[in-house]
Write a protein that holds these residues in place. Structure first.
Motif, PDB file in Angstrom:
ATOM      1  N   PRO A 167     -28.398 -74.517  25.111  1.00  0.00           N
ATOM      2  CA  PRO A 167     -29.852 -74.712  25.052  1.00  0.00           C
ATOM      3  C   PRO A 167     -30.210 -76.177  25.296  1.00  0.00           C
ATOM      4  O   PRO A 167     -29.542 -77.089  24.802  1.00  0.00           O
ATOM      5  CB  PRO A 167     -30.196 -74.294  23.619  1.00  0.00           C
ATOM      6  CG  PRO A 167     -29.148 -73.290  23.281  1.00  0.00           C
ATOM      7  CD  PRO A 167     -27.891 -73.793  23.935  1.00  0.00           C
ATOM      8  N   GLY A 168     -31.256 -76.365  26.094  1.00  0.00           N
ATOM      9  CA  GLY A 168     -31.668 -77.707  26.469  1.00  0.00           C
ATOM     10  C   GLY A 168     -31.023 -78.215  27.738  1.00  0.00           C
ATOM     11  O   GLY A 168     -31.420 -79.261  28.260  1.00  0.00           O
ATOM     12  N   GLY A 169     -30.040 -77.480  28.233  1.00  0.00           N
ATOM     13  CA  GLY A 169     -29.331 -77.886  29.433  1.00  0.00           C
ATOM     14  C   GLY A 169     -30.063 -77.523  30.709  1.00  0.00           C
ATOM     15  O   GLY A 169     -31.190 -76.997  30.675  1.00  0.00           O
TER      16      GLY A 169
ATOM     17  N   ARG B 289     -40.870 -76.430  33.084  1.00  0.00           N
ATOM     18  CA  ARG B 289     -39.414 -76.515  32.907  1.00  0.00           C
ATOM     19  C   ARG B 289     -38.653 -76.204  34.199  1.00  0.00           C
ATOM     20  O   ARG B 289     -37.594 -76.787  34.452  1.00  0.00           O
ATOM     21  CB  ARG B 289     -38.957 -75.540  31.818  1.00  0.00           C
ATOM     22  CG  ARG B 289     -39.581 -75.786  30.455  1.00  0.00           C
ATOM     23  CD  ARG B 289     -38.952 -74.900  29.378  1.00  0.00           C
ATOM     24  NE  ARG B 289     -39.150 -73.479  29.637  1.00  0.00           N
ATOM     25  CZ  ARG B 289     -38.166 -72.606  29.771  1.00  0.00           C
ATOM     26  NH1 ARG B 289     -36.903 -73.002  29.683  1.00  0.00           N
ATOM     27  NH2 ARG B 289     -38.429 -71.322  29.990  1.00  0.00           N
ATOM     28  N   PHE B 290     -39.172 -75.267  34.988  1.00  0.00           N
ATOM     29  CA  PHE B 290     -38.502 -74.863  36.226  1.00  0.00           C
ATOM     30  C   PHE B 290     -39.272 -75.392  37.431  1.00  0.00           C
ATOM     31  O   PHE B 290     -40.501 -75.497  37.404  1.00  0.00           O
ATOM     32  CB  PHE B 290     -38.445 -73.346  36.334  1.00  0.00           C
ATOM     33  CG  PHE B 290     -37.525 -72.668  35.341  1.00  0.00           C
ATOM     34  CD1 PHE B 290     -36.954 -73.355  34.274  1.00  0.00           C
ATOM     35  CD2 PHE B 290     -37.241 -71.315  35.470  1.00  0.00           C
ATOM     36  CE1 PHE B 290     -36.121 -72.718  33.374  1.00  0.00           C
ATOM     37  CE2 PHE B 290     -36.406 -70.663  34.581  1.00  0.00           C
ATOM     38  CZ  PHE B 290     -35.858 -71.378  33.532  1.00  0.00           C
TER      39      PHE B 290
ATOM     40  N   ASN C   7     -34.640 -76.672  33.941  1.00  0.00           N
ATOM     41  CA  ASN C   7     -34.404 -77.674  32.899  1.00  0.00           C
ATOM     42  C   ASN C   7     -34.851 -77.131  31.547  1.00  0.00           C
ATOM     43  O   ASN C   7     -35.600 -76.164  31.468  1.00  0.00           O
ATOM     44  CB  ASN C   7     -35.161 -78.960  33.220  1.00  0.00           C
ATOM     45  CG  ASN C   7     -34.723 -79.593  34.528  1.00  0.00           C
ATOM     46  OD1 ASN C   7     -33.560 -79.503  34.921  1.00  0.00           O
ATOM     47  ND2 ASN C   7     -35.659 -80.244  35.203  1.00  0.00           N
ATOM     48  N   SER C   8     -34.396 -77.783  30.498  1.00  0.00           N
ATOM     49  CA  SER C   8     -34.773 -77.402  29.131  1.00  0.00           C
ATOM     50  C   SER C   8     -34.581 -75.905  28.910  1.00  0.00           C
ATOM     51  O   SER C   8     -35.468 -75.212  28.397  1.00  0.00           O
ATOM     52  CB  SER C   8     -36.233 -77.794  28.855  1.00  0.00           C
ATOM     53  OG  SER C   8     -36.430 -79.173  29.035  1.00  0.00           O
ATOM     54  N   LEU C   9     -33.437 -75.426  29.295  1.00  0.00           N
ATOM     55  CA  LEU C   9     -33.177 -73.987  29.213  1.00  0.00           C
ATOM     56  C   LEU C   9     -33.157 -73.498  27.775  1.00  0.00           C
ATOM     57  O   LEU C   9     -32.713 -74.212  26.863  1.00  0.00           O
ATOM     58  CB  LEU C   9     -31.865 -73.647  29.911  1.00  0.00           C
ATOM     59  CG  LEU C   9     -31.968 -73.609  31.446  1.00  0.00           C
ATOM     60  CD1 LEU C   9     -30.601 -73.752  32.088  1.00  0.00           C
ATOM     61  CD2 LEU C   9     -32.636 -72.325  31.884  1.00  0.00           C
ATOM     62  N   LYS C  10     -33.651 -72.268  27.604  1.00  0.00           N
ATOM     63  CA  LYS C  10     -33.733 -71.637  26.296  1.00  0.00           C
ATOM     64  C   LYS C  10     -32.911 -70.348  26.302  1.00  0.00           C
ATOM     65  O   LYS C  10     -32.696 -69.752  27.362  1.00  0.00           O
ATOM     66  CB  LYS C  10     -35.190 -71.295  25.971  1.00  0.00           C
ATOM     67  CG  LYS C  10     -36.149 -72.467  26.035  1.00  0.00           C
ATOM     68  CD  LYS C  10     -37.588 -72.002  25.803  1.00  0.00           C
ATOM     69  CE  LYS C  10     -38.568 -73.150  25.871  1.00  0.00           C
ATOM     70  NZ  LYS C  10     -39.962 -72.698  25.654  1.00  0.00           N
TER      71      LYS C  10
ATOM     72  N   ALA D 215     -26.639 -67.687  31.571  1.00  0.00           N
ATOM     73  CA  ALA D 215     -26.515 -67.454  30.141  1.00  0.00           C
ATOM     74  C   ALA D 215     -26.763 -68.765  29.403  1.00  0.00           C
ATOM     75  O   ALA D 215     -26.129 -69.776  29.710  1.00  0.00           O
ATOM     76  CB  ALA D 215     -25.131 -66.908  29.801  1.00  0.00           C
ATOM     77  N   VAL D 216     -27.680 -68.733  28.452  1.00  0.00           N
ATOM     78  CA  VAL D 216     -28.017 -69.922  27.671  1.00  0.00           C
ATOM     79  C   VAL D 216     -27.642 -69.649  26.219  1.00  0.00           C
ATOM     80  O   VAL D 216     -28.261 -68.805  25.556  1.00  0.00           O
ATOM     81  CB  VAL D 216     -29.508 -70.270  27.789  1.00  0.00           C
ATOM     82  CG1 VAL D 216     -29.794 -71.584  27.048  1.00  0.00           C
ATOM     83  CG2 VAL D 216     -29.919 -70.356  29.247  1.00  0.00           C
ATOM     84  N   SER D 217     -26.629 -70.335  25.764  1.00  0.00           N
ATOM     85  CA  SER D 217     -26.122 -70.071  24.423  1.00  0.00           C
ATOM     86  C   SER D 217     -25.345 -71.270  23.897  1.00  0.00           C
ATOM     87  O   SER D 217     -24.722 -72.003  24.667  1.00  0.00           O
ATOM     88  CB  SER D 217     -25.204 -68.842  24.433  1.00  0.00           C
ATOM     89  OG  SER D 217     -24.619 -68.643  23.165  1.00  0.00           O
ATOM     90  N   SER D 218     -25.414 -71.457  22.591  1.00  0.00           N
ATOM     91  CA  SER D 218     -24.636 -72.521  21.972  1.00  0.00           C
ATOM     92  C   SER D 218     -23.296 -71.991  21.489  1.00  0.00           C
ATOM     93  O   SER D 218     -22.473 -72.743  20.964  1.00  0.00           O
ATOM     94  CB  SER D 218     -25.418 -73.134  20.802  1.00  0.00           C
ATOM     95  OG  SER D 218     -25.796 -72.132  19.881  1.00  0.00           O
TER      96      SER D 218
END
Length: 122
Positions: free
Chosen positions: A14-16, A66-67, A83-86, A119-122
């Motif tokens: 996230p945020g990447g 963001r995009f 940007n600022s991916l969620k 995929a957006v994940s920590s």
């Protein structure tokens, strides 16, 4: 016919940021519109961003600010800078290109890419 090849998906925190590319090839005469769509598991495909030959762009409310969608007319390529991916941006992203190709005579095409997973994940 016209073929689309997508690239650039992957796993990001996230945020990447990620940058998607979609290159169109074939006997293309002109391209009127290019766009990115996405489909999350269990949901319908939705529009993310579109760009017309004039350069006019439209974005889904969820990605505004963001995009950024852009195109290289010389390369028949459309990009999506994310940007600022969620986590809610997680989906398969598809590019779409509409235009005219030559097959002994001009024909309209409306082609879709094969899809690339984001995929957006920590």
């Amino acid at each position: 016919q016209v073929q689309l090849v997508e690239s650039g998906g992957g796993l990001v925190q996230p945020g990447g940021s990620l940058r998607l590319s979609c290159a169109a090839s074939g006997s293309i005469v002109s391209i009127s519109a290019m766009g990115w769509y996405r489909q999350a598991p269990g949901k319908e495909r939705e529009v993310v961003a579109t760009i017309r030959s004039s350069g006019n762009t439209n974005y889904a409310d969820s990605v505004k600010g963001r995009f950024t969608i852009s195109r290289d007319n010389a390369k028949n390529t459309v990009y999506l800078q994310m940007n600022s991916l969620k986590p809610e941006d997680t989906a398969v992203y598809y590019c779409n290109v509409v235009g005219v190709y030559s097959d002994y005579r001009p024909r309209v095409f409306n082609s879709w890419g094969q899809g690339t997973q984001v995929a957006v994940s920590s």
